[in-house]
Design a protein around this motif. Structure first.
Motif, PDB file in Angstrom:
ATOM      1  N   THR A   1       1.013  -1.277  -0.138  1.00 57.55           N
ATOM      2  CA  THR A   1      -0.014   0.364  -0.312  1.00 57.55           C
ATOM      3  C   THR A   1       1.059   1.032  -0.010  1.00 57.55           C
ATOM      4  OG1 THR A   1      -1.981  -0.793   1.522  1.00 57.55           O
ATOM      5  CG2 THR A   1      -2.098   1.161   1.599  1.00 57.55           C
ATOM      6  N   LEU A   2       1.102   2.379  -0.846  1.00 53.94           N
ATOM      7  CA  LEU A   2       1.814   3.186  -1.149  1.00 53.94           C
ATOM      8  C   LEU A   2       1.024   4.655  -0.162  1.00 53.94           C
ATOM      9  CD1 LEU A   2       2.659   3.061  -4.258  1.00 53.94           C
ATOM     10  CD2 LEU A   2       3.066   2.453  -3.145  1.00 53.94           C
ATOM     11  N   TRP A   3      -0.348   4.149  -1.038  1.00 57.91           N
ATOM     12  CA  TRP A   3      -1.244   5.635  -0.196  1.00 57.91           C
ATOM     13  C   TRP A   3      -2.713   5.377   0.424  1.00 57.91           C
ATOM     14  CZ3 TRP A   3      -5.482   8.103  -1.797  1.00 57.91           C
ATOM     15  CH2 TRP A   3      -5.632   9.240  -1.105  1.00 57.91           C
ATOM     16  N   HIS A   4      -3.103   5.676   1.687  1.00 56.02           N
ATOM     17  CA  HIS A   4      -4.114   5.453   1.839  1.00 56.02           C
ATOM     18  C   HIS A   4      -4.954   6.844   2.071  1.00 56.02           C
ATOM     19  CE1 HIS A   4      -7.876   3.616   4.681  1.00 56.02           C
ATOM     20  NE2 HIS A   4      -6.696   3.246   5.048  1.00 56.02           N
ATOM     21  N   LYS A   5      -6.411   6.297   2.172  1.00 55.01           N
ATOM     22  CA  LYS A   5      -7.319   8.143   1.981  1.00 55.01           C
ATOM     23  C   LYS A   5      -7.283   8.702   2.882  1.00 55.01           C
ATOM     24  CE  LYS A   5     -11.622   5.242   3.900  1.00 55.01           C
ATOM     25  NZ  LYS A   5     -12.758   5.002   3.964  1.00 55.01           N
ATOM     26  N   HIS A   6      -7.410   9.686   3.135  1.00 55.27           N
ATOM     27  CA  HIS A   6      -7.557  10.699   4.489  1.00 55.27           C
ATOM     28  C   HIS A   6      -8.782  10.741   5.269  1.00 55.27           C
ATOM     29  CE1 HIS A   6      -5.714  14.021   2.285  1.00 55.27           C
ATOM     30  NE2 HIS A   6      -5.354  12.819   1.902  1.00 55.27           N
ATOM     31  N   GLU A   7      -9.017  10.688   6.384  1.00 62.60           N
ATOM     32  CA  GLU A   7     -10.024  10.676   7.348  1.00 62.60           C
ATOM     33  C   GLU A   7     -11.167  11.259   6.440  1.00 62.60           C
ATOM     34  OE1 GLU A   7     -10.604   7.790   9.297  1.00 62.60           O
ATOM     35  OE2 GLU A   7      -8.073   7.206   8.473  1.00 62.60           O
ATOM     36  N   SER A   8     -10.811  12.423   6.531  1.00 64.83           N
ATOM     37  CA  SER A   8     -12.570  13.425   6.592  1.00 64.83           C
ATOM     38  C   SER A   8     -11.735  14.418   4.834  1.00 64.83           C
ATOM     39  CB  SER A   8     -12.773  13.819   7.371  1.00 64.83           C
ATOM     40  OG  SER A   8     -11.785  15.078   7.759  1.00 64.83           O
ATOM     41  N   GLY A   9     -12.627  15.200   4.690  1.00 67.95           N
ATOM     42  CA  GLY A   9     -12.691  15.784   2.920  1.00 67.95           C
ATOM     43  C   GLY A   9     -12.153  15.250   1.737  1.00 67.95           C
ATOM     44  N   GLU A  10     -11.523  16.164   0.961  1.00 67.00           N
ATOM     45  CA  GLU A  10     -11.179  15.849   0.297  1.00 67.00           C
ATOM     46  C   GLU A  10     -10.435  14.348   0.464  1.00 67.00           C
ATOM     47  OE1 GLU A  10      -8.344  18.888  -2.240  1.00 67.00           O
ATOM     48  OE2 GLU A  10     -10.871  19.791  -2.616  1.00 67.00           O
ATOM     49  N   GLN A  11     -10.669  13.954  -1.278  1.00 60.35           N
ATOM     50  CA  GLN A  11     -10.000  11.971  -1.069  1.00 60.35           C
ATOM     51  C   GLN A  11      -9.642  11.642   0.463  1.00 60.35           C
ATOM     52  OE1 GLN A  11      -5.862  12.755  -2.465  1.00 60.35           O
ATOM     53  NE2 GLN A  11      -5.346  14.829  -2.062  1.00 60.35           N
ATOM     54  N   SER A  12     -11.419  11.456   1.115  1.00 60.46           N
ATOM     55  CA  SER A  12     -11.644  10.797   1.541  1.00 60.46           C
ATOM     56  C   SER A  12     -12.469   9.631   1.384  1.00 60.46           C
ATOM     57  CB  SER A  12     -12.212  11.673   2.712  1.00 60.46           C
ATOM     58  OG  SER A  12     -13.216  11.917   2.019  1.00 60.46           O
ATOM     59  N   ILE A  13     -12.704   9.552   0.193  1.00 56.37           N
ATOM     60  CA  ILE A  13     -13.697   7.807   0.354  1.00 56.37           C
ATOM     61  C   ILE A  13     -13.778   8.154  -1.881  1.00 56.37           C
ATOM     62  CG2 ILE A  13     -15.842  10.296  -0.620  1.00 56.37           C
ATOM     63  CD1 ILE A  13     -17.813   7.513   0.205  1.00 56.37           C
ATOM     64  N   HIS A  14     -13.827   6.590  -1.760  1.00 52.94           N
ATOM     65  CA  HIS A  14     -13.782   6.786  -3.982  1.00 52.94           C
ATOM     66  C   HIS A  14     -12.655   6.977  -4.680  1.00 52.94           C
ATOM     67  CE1 HIS A  14     -19.043   7.087  -3.923  1.00 52.94           C
ATOM     68  NE2 HIS A  14     -18.439   6.158  -3.526  1.00 52.94           N
ATOM     69  N   ILE A  15     -11.251   6.314  -3.885  1.00 54.07           N
ATOM     70  CA  ILE A  15     -10.429   6.189  -4.623  1.00 54.07           C
ATOM     71  C   ILE A  15     -10.395   5.194  -5.570  1.00 54.07           C
ATOM     72  CG2 ILE A  15      -7.618   5.993  -3.952  1.00 54.07           C
ATOM     73  CD1 ILE A  15      -9.133   8.451  -2.284  1.00 54.07           C
ATOM     74  N   TRP A  16     -10.532   6.056  -6.731  1.00 54.42           N
ATOM     75  CA  TRP A  16     -10.464   4.978  -7.935  1.00 54.42           C
ATOM     76  C   TRP A  16      -9.432   4.862  -8.327  1.00 54.42           C
ATOM     77  CZ3 TRP A  16     -16.104   7.182  -8.807  1.00 54.42           C
ATOM     78  CH2 TRP A  16     -16.496   6.384  -8.125  1.00 54.42           C
ATOM     79  N   ALA A  17      -9.268   3.811  -9.913  1.00 52.87           N
ATOM     80  CA  ALA A  17      -8.433   3.752 -10.593  1.00 52.87           C
ATOM     81  C   ALA A  17      -7.231   4.565 -11.058  1.00 52.87           C
ATOM     82  CB  ALA A  17      -8.898   4.422 -11.802  1.00 52.87           C
ATOM     83  N   PRO A  18      -6.473   3.715  -9.925  1.00 51.05           N
ATOM     84  CA  PRO A  18      -4.909   4.463 -10.382  1.00 51.05           C
ATOM     85  C   PRO A  18      -4.037   4.033 -11.380  1.00 51.05           C
ATOM     86  CG  PRO A  18      -5.043   2.639  -8.629  1.00 51.05           C
ATOM     87  CD  PRO A  18      -6.057   3.089  -9.198  1.00 51.05           C
ATOM     88  N   GLU A  19      -3.539   5.154 -11.830  1.00 47.21           N
ATOM     89  CA  GLU A  19      -2.178   4.648 -13.541  1.00 47.21           C
ATOM     90  C   GLU A  19      -0.853   4.700 -12.263  1.00 47.21           C
ATOM     91  OE1 GLU A  19      -5.612   4.490 -17.175  1.00 47.21           O
ATOM     92  OE2 GLU A  19      -2.931   5.519 -16.929  1.00 47.21           O
ATOM     93  N   ILE A  20       0.234   4.395 -12.965  1.00 46.33           N
ATOM     94  CA  ILE A  20       1.253   4.961 -13.156  1.00 46.33           C
ATOM     95  C   ILE A  20       1.904   5.428 -13.969  1.00 46.33           C
ATOM     96  CG2 ILE A  20       2.688   2.273 -12.614  1.00 46.33           C
ATOM     97  CD1 ILE A  20       4.366   3.275 -10.072  1.00 46.33           C
ATOM     98  N   HIS A  21       2.663   6.349 -13.820  1.00 47.21           N
ATOM     99  CA  HIS A  21       3.582   6.282 -15.194  1.00 47.21           C
ATOM    100  C   HIS A  21       4.478   7.425 -14.888  1.00 47.21           C
ATOM    101  CE1 HIS A  21       0.466   6.666 -17.661  1.00 47.21           C
ATOM    102  NE2 HIS A  21      -0.326   6.688 -16.096  1.00 47.21           N
ATOM    103  N   CYS A  22       6.293   7.219 -15.625  1.00 46.29           N
ATOM    104  CA  CYS A  22       7.241   7.403 -14.959  1.00 46.29           C
ATOM    105  C   CYS A  22       7.665   8.599 -16.456  1.00 46.29           C
ATOM    106  CB  CYS A  22       8.411   6.009 -15.744  1.00 46.29           C
ATOM    107  SG  CYS A  22      10.096   7.048 -14.770  1.00 46.29           S
TER     108      CYS A  22
END
Length: 326
Positions: free
Chosen positions: A62-83
């Motif tokens: 796990t690289l990153w976890h959602k926030h407890e509240s506010g922005e980025q606190s639900i529905h973490i969707w469709a990540p893509e990794i790019h260099c």
């Protein structure tokens, strides 16, 4: 797998179970990276391997976890990794617990050179170009990035309209990894019946280059058995920001196959196999069609892999018979 209607076949066996919106990236050193949406929609995960097959059982971190509240606190969707230019980035979408459909695109940046072990930091929301008053002001998600003629381009889905909104696909050139250089250009809106089942949706873009053409697949309609893949294409010497230079195919290129037990295929990505020649399509699908409740929260969208074949005109052919075999 607990759905009583699940019928196992040789076609619907998962590559990686319960990983929707799968994205596979092959780095210049040959290493493969896999990320996807997890059923809880609460974090961003990554695994790596020396081969595509190796991703199946690779350790997932796990690289990153959602926030407890506010922005980025639900529905973490469709990540893509790019260099991009030697630095690692992850593009993803996230909502707000207080407004769960306030979905916007965000960017993470790796502080080191090893995306599996080094720290990732937030860069915030993707930024529109100066003077662009339209991008990222409504439900926006499913961003992908591709290189063309020395520049980077960003394609994403965003809803527009009043009442029940429509999800379109837009493209822009990038100024930096977290900012656009040009205003949005509309690539496609749901024109056809297969893009308008339950919801009018075009989303999940993925880019494939072959034989002088750039192909862009995308996903359409609601997330149940009606979900399917469409495709657009353009000659590589044309201006990708000119919507008239793109051609949209009349019918979906991949859809539900009840006989094989594959339902709602979509939100794919493309990657080269180890031989550096064979193109693979990594997509998600379910092994059944009867879903209790909202299909969005059914956990059994599994990552699948198929080989991409090409017809006599150089166009990709997507067939469940083109199995990925190491």
């Amino acid at each position: 797998m607990n759905n009583s209607n699940y019928r196992k076949t040789s076609w619907n066996e998962p590559f990686i179970a319960q990983r929707a919106d799968p994205y596979v990236y092959r780095h210049t050193d040959g290493t493969y990276y896999f990320t996807a949406s997890v059923p809880d929609y609460d974090r961003i995960v990554l695994r790596s391997a020396e081969t595509v097959e190796g991703l199946r059982d690779a350790e997932e971190v796990t690289l990153w976890h959602k926030h407890e509240s506010g922005e980025q606190s639900i529905h973490i969707w469709a990540p893509e990794i790019h260099c991009l230019d030697g630095n690692w980035y992850i593009y993803y979408a996230a909502g707000d617990k207080d407004n769960v459909w306030e979905i916007r695109p965000y960017v993470l940046r790796c502080t080191g050179t090893d995306p599996m072990k080094d720290t990732w930091e937030e860069m915030g929301m993707m930024r529109a170009a100066d003077g662009d008053e339209f991008s990222f002001h409504a439900f926006s998600l499913d961003a992908t990035v591709f290189e063309h003629k020395g520049g980077h381009y960003y394609i994403w889905a965003e809803k527009t309209g009043v009442g029940r909104q429509v999800s379109n696909l837009y493209i822009a050139r990038m100024e930096s990894p977290n900012k656009l250089a040009t205003a949005q250009v509309l690539l496609t809106t749901p024109d056809y019946d297969w893009e308008r089942v339950d919801f009018w949706v075009d989303e999940g873009p993925a880019v494939l280059k072959h034989d002088g053409k750039i192909f862009m697949t995308f996903s359409a309609s609601a997330t149940g058995a009606c979900y399917c893949m469409g495709m657009m294409y353009i000659d590589e010497d044309k201006d990708v920001l000119d919507p008239h230079a793109w051609t949209k195919m009349r019918y979906p290129v991949l859809k539900t196959d009840e006989e094989k037990g594959i339902y709602g295929p979509g939100h794919n990505s493309f990657v080269k196999a180890e031989d550096g020649v064979t193109d693979l399509c990594v997509y998600h699908a379910r092994p059944y069609d009867e879903i209790v409740g909202d299909p969005l929260y059914d956990p059994n969208r599994h990552a699948m892999v198929m080989k991409v074949c090409y017809d006599e005109n150089g166009f990709p052919v997507f067939s469940y018979d083109n199995k990925f075999i190491k």
